[in-house]
Design an enzyme around this catalytic site. Structure first.
Site, PDB file in Angstrom:
ATOM      1  N   ASP A   1      66.359  19.937  71.194  1.00 47.15           N
ATOM      2  CA  ASP A   1      64.900  20.058  71.256  1.00 47.15           C
ATOM      3  C   ASP A   1      64.319  19.258  72.425  1.00 47.15           C
ATOM      4  O   ASP A   1      63.174  19.467  72.818  1.00 47.15           O
ATOM      5  CB  ASP A   1      64.279  19.505  69.971  1.00 47.15           C
ATOM      6  CG  ASP A   1      63.828  20.592  69.014  1.00 47.15           C
ATOM      7  OD1 ASP A   1      63.426  21.667  69.499  1.00 47.15           O
ATOM      8  OD2 ASP A   1      63.857  20.352  67.798  1.00 47.15           O
TER       9      ASP A   1
ATOM     10  N   GLN B   1      63.466  20.681  62.091  1.00 46.59           N
ATOM     11  CA  GLN B   1      62.206  21.415  62.224  1.00 46.59           C
ATOM     12  C   GLN B   1      61.024  20.492  61.935  1.00 46.59           C
ATOM     13  O   GLN B   1      61.003  19.790  60.927  1.00 46.59           O
ATOM     14  CB  GLN B   1      62.211  22.620  61.263  1.00 46.59           C
ATOM     15  CG  GLN B   1      61.014  23.545  61.415  1.00 46.59           C
ATOM     16  CD  GLN B   1      60.973  24.282  62.756  1.00 46.59           C
ATOM     17  OE1 GLN B   1      62.007  24.603  63.343  1.00 46.59           O
ATOM     18  NE2 GLN B   1      59.786  24.528  63.256  1.00 46.59           N
TER      19      GLN B   1
ATOM     20  N   LYS C   1      65.920  31.291  64.078  1.00 44.59           N
ATOM     21  CA  LYS C   1      66.884  30.545  64.897  1.00 44.59           C
ATOM     22  C   LYS C   1      68.312  30.828  64.433  1.00 44.59           C
ATOM     23  O   LYS C   1      69.210  31.089  65.247  1.00 44.59           O
ATOM     24  CB  LYS C   1      66.558  29.041  64.835  1.00 44.59           C
ATOM     25  CG  LYS C   1      65.288  28.692  65.610  1.00 44.59           C
ATOM     26  CD  LYS C   1      64.720  27.318  65.279  1.00 44.59           C
ATOM     27  CE  LYS C   1      63.371  27.141  65.981  1.00 44.59           C
ATOM     28  NZ  LYS C   1      62.643  25.916  65.600  1.00 44.59           N
TER      29      LYS C   1
HETATM   30  N1  GUN Z   1      57.850  22.793  65.338  1.00 45.87           N
HETATM   31  C1  GUN Z   1      57.109  23.535  66.189  1.00 45.87           C
HETATM   32  N2  GUN Z   1      57.767  23.749  67.346  1.00 45.87           N
HETATM   33  C2  GUN Z   1      58.960  23.132  67.213  1.00 45.87           C
HETATM   34  C3  GUN Z   1      60.086  23.002  68.076  1.00 45.87           C
HETATM   35  O1  GUN Z   1      60.128  23.478  69.216  1.00 45.87           O
HETATM   36  N3  GUN Z   1      61.141  22.310  67.571  1.00 45.87           N
HETATM   37  C4  GUN Z   1      61.105  21.749  66.330  1.00 45.87           C
HETATM   38  N4  GUN Z   1      62.182  21.062  65.940  1.00 45.87           N
HETATM   39  N5  GUN Z   1      60.088  21.837  65.512  1.00 45.87           N
HETATM   40  C5  GUN Z   1      59.015  22.531  65.954  1.00 45.87           C
END
Ligand code: GUN
Length: 295
Positions: A121, A98, A54
């Site tokens: 998100d 995350q 990211k």
């Molecule tokens: N863990 C797995 N997929 C995601 C996601 O799309 N966003 C976040 N913040 N954590 C994740």
């Protein structure tokens, strides 16, 4: 029949190029630089890889990024204090915590603390609710990426029988919600299956579009899919290492057998994964524009 491969690598690259131009336009015309803060608690290797990708993508697109990596024993108060700081920071348009978080931290308390305007998100209850009533600001990244894969590879969702396997808050529930919306690129008839579904086969077998986010390696086999259908595989599992030490990955779908029977399928890796990151960037750019009142 051998399936068409729906390439998340290629489609995400297209979207990246569009975003790169948009970021350049915002900088040139308004001196706006979108900013994303990532927050990682603990040392889970998969999460570290995701956060690293990211941050790298932000750099490639000209998006400002800030990485906050905290130790696994971080307490909830410390994390809440960081989120409060990021909520107030005008350089930051998106906050990504995350998941999963260590089990001593209450995930819902954390998601609730993120300013819904910076919730790129789309996990804050306000944004979940807005999606539910058909007025979304931010769509969750993986489900939005799946919709883009379908739309950009010319798959008709209108009236299609979509079967989702998995009911998580991150993928299963939101992708069902997105594809049942009354709008183009949606308008599907959606069924959601899960671990307590009585006869999974009877559902998967009649899907025009099968979306699998079950969390079990190669759970979906050729006899479970309809001939000529579209299969989207959200799973990522590390099943070994190559001689060179690289991870060998597989999905929730038994790709080798299923690809002989369906019309199109996403691979693992290179399918849904790269889409998730690019949709996060899309949301961050959108947030920067909303914050500045720019269209
Ligand atoms: N863990 C797995 N997929 C995601 C996601 O799309 N966003 C976040 N913040 N954590 C994740």
């Amino acid at each position: 029949m051998v399936a068409e491969i729906i390439s998340g690598n290629a489609i995400s690259k297209q979207i990246r190029e569009e975003l790169k131009q948009e970021v350049a336009r915002l900088k040139a015309n308004y001196n706006i630089v979108p900013g994303l803060a990532t927050v990682l608690v603990g040392e889970d290797p998969a999460s570290q890889t995701y956060v690293g990708s990211k941050v790298k993508t932000c750099n490639e697109l000209g998006i400002y990024s800030e990485r906050h990596d905290l130790s696994a024993d971080t307490d909830e108060q410390t994390l809440l204090a960081l989120i409060d700081r990021l909520n107030k920071d005008t350089k930051i348009n998106g906050i990504l915590v995350q998941l999963p978080l260590p089990k001593d931290i209450n995930e819902n308390n954390i998601l609730l603390a993120i300013d819904p305007k910076k919730d790129v998100d789309g996990f804050h209850p306000i944004n979940v609710g807005k999606l539910m009533i058909g007025e979304p600001d931010y769509l969750p990244c993986t489900p939005h990426g799946i919709q883009q894969l379908l739309v950009r590879s010319g798959v008709e969702t209108e009236g299609a029988d979509v079967v989702v396997v998995g009911r998580s808050n991150i993928v299963g529930k939101p992708v069902a919600n997105i594809l049942m919306q009354k709008r183009t690129g949606a308008n599907a008839t959606v069924t959601v299956c899960h671990t307590r579904t009585r006869d999974l086969y009877s559902h998967t077998k009649r899907a025009d579009i099968l979306i699998v986010a079950a969390g079990k390696p190669k759970e979906i086999t050729a006899e479970m899919v309809k001939e000529g259908s579209i299969v989207i595989d959200v799973g990522v599992h590390r099943i070994g290492k190559t001689k060179e030490g690289k991870n060998i990955l597989c999905g929730d779908v038994d790709f080798e057998s299923v690809k002989e029977k369906v019309k199109a399928i996403t691979p693992v890796p290179g399918g849904v994964g790269p889409m998730t990151i690019v949709m996060l960037m899309t949301n961050t750019v959108k947030s920067a524009k909303l914050a500045a009142g720019v269209v």
